[in-house]
Enzyme design. Structure first.
Site, short mmCIF file in Angstrom:
data_model
loop_
_atom_site.label_atom_id
_atom_site.label_comp_id
_atom_site.label_asym_id
_atom_site.label_seq_id
_atom_site.Cartn_x
_atom_site.Cartn_y
_atom_site.Cartn_z
CG LEU A 1 27.49 -34.39 83.31
CD1 LEU A 1 28.49 -35.20 82.48
CD2 LEU A 1 26.38 -35.32 83.84
CB SER B 1 11.83 -29.13 80.80
OG SER B 1 11.60 -30.44 81.31
N GLY B 2 12.40 -27.92 83.41
CA GLY B 2 12.22 -28.01 84.85
C GLY B 2 13.44 -27.70 85.69
CB SER C 1 10.55 -36.21 95.97
OG SER C 1 9.27 -35.70 96.28
CE1 TYR D 1 9.29 -39.05 91.10
CE2 TYR D 1 8.37 -38.49 93.25
CZ TYR D 1 9.20 -38.20 92.18
OH TYR D 1 9.96 -37.04 92.20
#
Length: 248
Positions: free
Chosen positions: A5, A11-12, A127, A140
């Site tokens: 899942l 997108s992306g 990230s 972020y």
């Protein structure tokens, strides 16, 4: 046949991760806030479900519809490129609600089933800015760095249960979305003193240089899911791999 899942598949990176697992004969539950037709190749192994990771009822409904899953990929997230002084607390909370609390909520929701089966993999996409911070990304970065710490601690408590949390860290995405989306929202309340830095950062975002493509992230997630010997943190993309090597 195993089932994965994936959140944030509209997108992306999420879309490419779903395509990769379909190509490798997995059952794929591709989730997004508003399901869209035609994003992924038609397959008997594909289900597209509505899922808002900030809504407990939506999470419950999606997992009920999905049935038992072998792997969860927490990919859904909000990107933000603003000076902190121009960022409202409402915006900050919305970023943490999706990037951090949404990841925690999804993970908590799948644990009972994985624990009962004595197996499972949870991959959290964060990230490389959590390793090397950049300006205008403080909120972020904080939201993603929290996920790093959460995942590494969780791995210790789940190891005896046969469940493997892992991290995938993409580098810079090949898009100008961060810069483009920031401009109109920053004009409302950002002091002019930040203008030179903003122009410099936006120019760098729009400029060339190495980037992380969806296929890079998909391969890293695949490794995290299928390789029991995969490390806790897996860089995705040439720029991310170069960064990881420099920090080793």
């Amino acid at each position: 046949m195993k089932t994965v899942l994936i959140t944030g598949c509209s997108s992306g990176f999420g879309l490419e991760i779903a395509r990769h697992f379909l190509a490798h004969d997995w059952k794929v539950v591709a989730t997004m806030r508003t399901p869209q037709e035609g994003l992924l190749p038609a397959s008997e192994r594909l289900r597209v479900l509505a899922l808002d990771v900030t809504d407990a009822a939506s999470i419950h409904a999606a997992l009920e519809a999905a049935g038992p899953i072998d792997a969860l990929v927490n990919n859904a997230g909000i990107g933000m490129l603003f000076p902190l002084e121009g960022t409202s607390m409402e915006t900050t909370r919305s970023v943490f609600e999706t990037n951090t609390l949404g990841t925690i909520a999804m993970t908590q929701a799948v644990l009972p089933g994985m624990r009962e089966r004595g197996a499972g993999v949870i991959v959290n996409v964060t990230s490389t800015v959590t390793l090397v911070p950049l300006p205008l990304l403080s909120v972020y970065t904080a939201s993603k760095a929290a996920v790093n710490a959460f995942t590494e601690s969780l791995a210790l408590e789940l190891a005896p249960l046969g469940i493997r949390p892992r991290l995938v860290l993409p580098g810079r995405a090949p898009t100008t979305r961060f810069g483009e989306n920031a401009r109109p929202r920053m004009q409302a309340g950002t002091p002019a003193a930040y203008a030179p830095l903003m122009e410099k950062v936006f120019g760098a975002v729009r400029g060339g240089g190495p980037v992380t493509h969806g296929e890079d992230v998909a391969r890293a997630v695949w490794r995290a899911v299928t390789d029991p010997a995969a490390p806790m943190r897996i860089p995705a993309g040439a720029d991310a791999e170069e960064l990881a090597a420099s920090l080793a």
